[in-house]
Design a protein around this motif. Sequence first.
Motif, PDB file in Angstrom:
ATOM      1  N   LEU A 285      -3.851 -33.498 -14.956  1.00 49.54           N
ATOM      2  CA  LEU A 285      -5.218 -33.279 -15.385  1.00 49.54           C
ATOM      3  C   LEU A 285      -5.362 -31.838 -15.861  1.00 49.54           C
ATOM      4  CD1 LEU A 285      -5.329 -35.605 -13.171  1.00 49.54           C
ATOM      5  CD2 LEU A 285      -7.685 -34.902 -12.836  1.00 49.54           C
ATOM      6  N   TYR A 286      -5.930 -31.682 -17.030  1.00 49.78           N
ATOM      7  CA  TYR A 286      -6.201 -30.350 -17.549  1.00 49.78           C
ATOM      8  C   TYR A 286      -7.715 -30.176 -17.615  1.00 49.78           C
ATOM      9  CZ  TYR A 286      -6.801 -26.464 -20.708  1.00 49.78           C
ATOM     10  OH  TYR A 286      -7.211 -25.272 -21.256  1.00 49.78           O
ATOM     11  N   CYS A 287      -8.218 -29.152 -16.934  1.00 50.16           N
ATOM     12  CA  CYS A 287      -9.654 -28.879 -16.892  1.00 50.16           C
ATOM     13  C   CYS A 287      -9.975 -27.716 -17.819  1.00 50.16           C
ATOM     14  CB  CYS A 287     -10.086 -28.538 -15.465  1.00 50.16           C
ATOM     15  SG  CYS A 287      -9.670 -29.816 -14.254  1.00 50.16           S
ATOM     16  N   PHE A 288     -11.012 -27.895 -18.641  1.00 49.69           N
ATOM     17  CA  PHE A 288     -11.365 -26.873 -19.623  1.00 49.69           C
ATOM     18  C   PHE A 288     -12.860 -26.921 -19.906  1.00 49.69           C
ATOM     19  CE2 PHE A 288     -12.457 -29.175 -23.518  1.00 49.69           C
ATOM     20  CZ  PHE A 288     -12.081 -30.460 -23.163  1.00 49.69           C
ATOM     21  N   GLN A 289     -13.327 -25.926 -20.653  1.00 49.66           N
ATOM     22  CA  GLN A 289     -14.645 -25.969 -21.283  1.00 49.66           C
ATOM     23  C   GLN A 289     -14.439 -25.536 -22.729  1.00 49.66           C
ATOM     24  OE1 GLN A 289     -18.355 -25.389 -18.558  1.00 49.66           O
ATOM     25  NE2 GLN A 289     -17.112 -23.547 -18.364  1.00 49.66           N
ATOM     26  N   SER A 290     -15.227 -26.105 -23.631  1.00 50.70           N
ATOM     27  CA  SER A 290     -15.019 -25.835 -25.057  1.00 50.70           C
ATOM     28  C   SER A 290     -15.271 -24.370 -25.409  1.00 50.70           C
ATOM     29  CB  SER A 290     -15.899 -26.745 -25.917  1.00 50.70           C
ATOM     30  OG  SER A 290     -17.258 -26.446 -25.730  1.00 50.70           O
ATOM     31  N   TRP A 291     -16.084 -23.664 -24.668  1.00 49.85           N
ATOM     32  CA  TRP A 291     -16.383 -22.277 -25.008  1.00 49.85           C
ATOM     33  C   TRP A 291     -15.466 -21.271 -24.305  1.00 49.85           C
ATOM     34  CZ3 TRP A 291     -21.718 -20.598 -22.578  1.00 49.85           C
ATOM     35  CH2 TRP A 291     -21.624 -20.630 -21.199  1.00 49.85           C
ATOM     36  N   CYS A 292     -14.457 -21.721 -23.624  1.00 45.00           N
ATOM     37  CA  CYS A 292     -13.569 -20.859 -22.832  1.00 45.00           C
ATOM     38  C   CYS A 292     -12.426 -20.328 -23.706  1.00 45.00           C
ATOM     39  CB  CYS A 292     -13.019 -21.669 -21.660  1.00 45.00           C
ATOM     40  SG  CYS A 292     -11.587 -20.958 -20.843  1.00 45.00           S
ATOM     41  N   PRO A 293     -12.381 -19.013 -23.970  1.00 45.40           N
ATOM     42  CA  PRO A 293     -11.301 -18.470 -24.801  1.00 45.40           C
ATOM     43  C   PRO A 293      -9.908 -18.711 -24.207  1.00 45.40           C
ATOM     44  CG  PRO A 293     -13.064 -16.864 -24.540  1.00 45.40           C
ATOM     45  CD  PRO A 293     -13.363 -17.997 -23.613  1.00 45.40           C
ATOM     46  N   GLY A 294      -9.754 -18.578 -22.904  1.00 47.00           N
ATOM     47  CA  GLY A 294      -8.457 -18.796 -22.258  1.00 47.00           C
ATOM     48  C   GLY A 294      -7.988 -20.246 -22.354  1.00 47.00           C
ATOM     49  N   CYS A 295      -8.940 -21.162 -22.381  1.00 48.15           N
ATOM     50  CA  CYS A 295      -8.603 -22.580 -22.528  1.00 48.15           C
ATOM     51  C   CYS A 295      -7.982 -22.838 -23.895  1.00 48.15           C
ATOM     52  CB  CYS A 295      -9.846 -23.444 -22.347  1.00 48.15           C
ATOM     53  SG  CYS A 295     -10.583 -23.327 -20.697  1.00 48.15           S
ATOM     54  N   HIS A 296      -8.467 -22.120 -24.915  1.00 50.29           N
ATOM     55  CA  HIS A 296      -7.958 -22.313 -26.279  1.00 50.29           C
ATOM     56  C   HIS A 296      -6.704 -21.485 -26.558  1.00 50.29           C
ATOM     57  CE1 HIS A 296     -11.206 -24.860 -27.785  1.00 50.29           C
ATOM     58  NE2 HIS A 296     -11.995 -24.160 -26.978  1.00 50.29           N
ATOM     59  N   SER A 297      -6.624 -20.286 -25.990  1.00 48.49           N
ATOM     60  CA  SER A 297      -5.467 -19.428 -26.289  1.00 48.49           C
ATOM     61  C   SER A 297      -4.241 -19.775 -25.454  1.00 48.49           C
ATOM     62  CB  SER A 297      -5.839 -17.958 -26.069  1.00 48.49           C
ATOM     63  OG  SER A 297      -6.097 -17.702 -24.701  1.00 48.49           O
ATOM     64  N   LYS A 298      -4.431 -20.335 -24.257  1.00 50.70           N
ATOM     65  CA  LYS A 298      -3.312 -20.610 -23.349  1.00 50.70           C
ATOM     66  C   LYS A 298      -3.264 -22.075 -22.894  1.00 50.70           C
ATOM     67  CE  LYS A 298      -0.049 -19.329 -20.324  1.00 50.70           C
ATOM     68  NZ  LYS A 298       1.163 -19.979 -20.735  1.00 50.70           N
ATOM     69  N   GLY A 299      -4.331 -22.538 -22.293  1.00 52.14           N
ATOM     70  CA  GLY A 299      -4.314 -23.856 -21.656  1.00 52.14           C
ATOM     71  C   GLY A 299      -4.072 -25.017 -22.602  1.00 52.14           C
ATOM     72  N   LEU A 300      -4.841 -25.107 -23.674  1.00 51.09           N
ATOM     73  CA  LEU A 300      -4.686 -26.245 -24.584  1.00 51.09           C
ATOM     74  C   LEU A 300      -3.348 -26.222 -25.317  1.00 51.09           C
ATOM     75  CD1 LEU A 300      -8.400 -26.429 -25.601  1.00 51.09           C
ATOM     76  CD2 LEU A 300      -7.090 -28.385 -24.759  1.00 51.09           C
ATOM     77  N   PRO A 301      -2.863 -25.051 -25.782  1.00 56.74           N
ATOM     78  CA  PRO A 301      -1.501 -25.048 -26.357  1.00 56.74           C
ATOM     79  C   PRO A 301      -0.423 -25.452 -25.338  1.00 56.74           C
ATOM     80  CG  PRO A 301      -2.714 -23.120 -27.086  1.00 56.74           C
ATOM     81  CD  PRO A 301      -3.544 -23.787 -26.019  1.00 56.74           C
ATOM     82  N   ASP A 302      -0.562 -25.034 -24.085  1.00 55.77           N
ATOM     83  CA  ASP A 302       0.390 -25.443 -23.042  1.00 55.77           C
ATOM     84  C   ASP A 302       0.319 -26.947 -22.809  1.00 55.77           C
ATOM     85  OD1 ASP A 302       1.207 -22.819 -22.747  1.00 55.77           O
ATOM     86  OD2 ASP A 302       0.179 -22.505 -20.821  1.00 55.77           O
TER      87      ASP A 302
END
Length: 162
Positions: A44-61
Amino acid sequence: MSNTTKQESIQRAQEFNVQHWIDANGNKTEQIKLSDFKGQFKILYCFQSWCPGCHSKGLPDLKKMVDAMQDKKNIQFLAIQTVFEGHESNTYEKMVETQKKYDLKIPFGHDAGNDGKSRSNIMTNYKTGGIPWFIIVDKHDNVVFSDFHLNPDAAIQFLKTL
């Protein structure tokens, strides 16, 4: 001398309790449940669309792991927008956009609490500390990993052994 042994506490996975989902192709679907994946590892990957770290690190990982494990049928990836602030910005529509942006062919959930404007049920039930956050649930529904930091290369090596 003691005969006792140290035991790690095992956290049993809780039901997702996420009301809004889209399937791997971006179509609205019925509520996805933990029990839908019995006998499989769940990432499970938890994120929010406005989170810069989610886009720069989490989603690419996450994308790297999904692409590497696409032939492993015993592993299920899920992404969940775990909203705990910014309910006006972290919407269902933003969750759909995020799936398309990263071309992630996995189910996505939108979890803004039972009333759609409070704390995410996943965050409460899995005791996550924020976003981005990865949770790995084994085939027996035990939480075996839950943390902000995940080394995707090490995770891929581990998941290939399953």
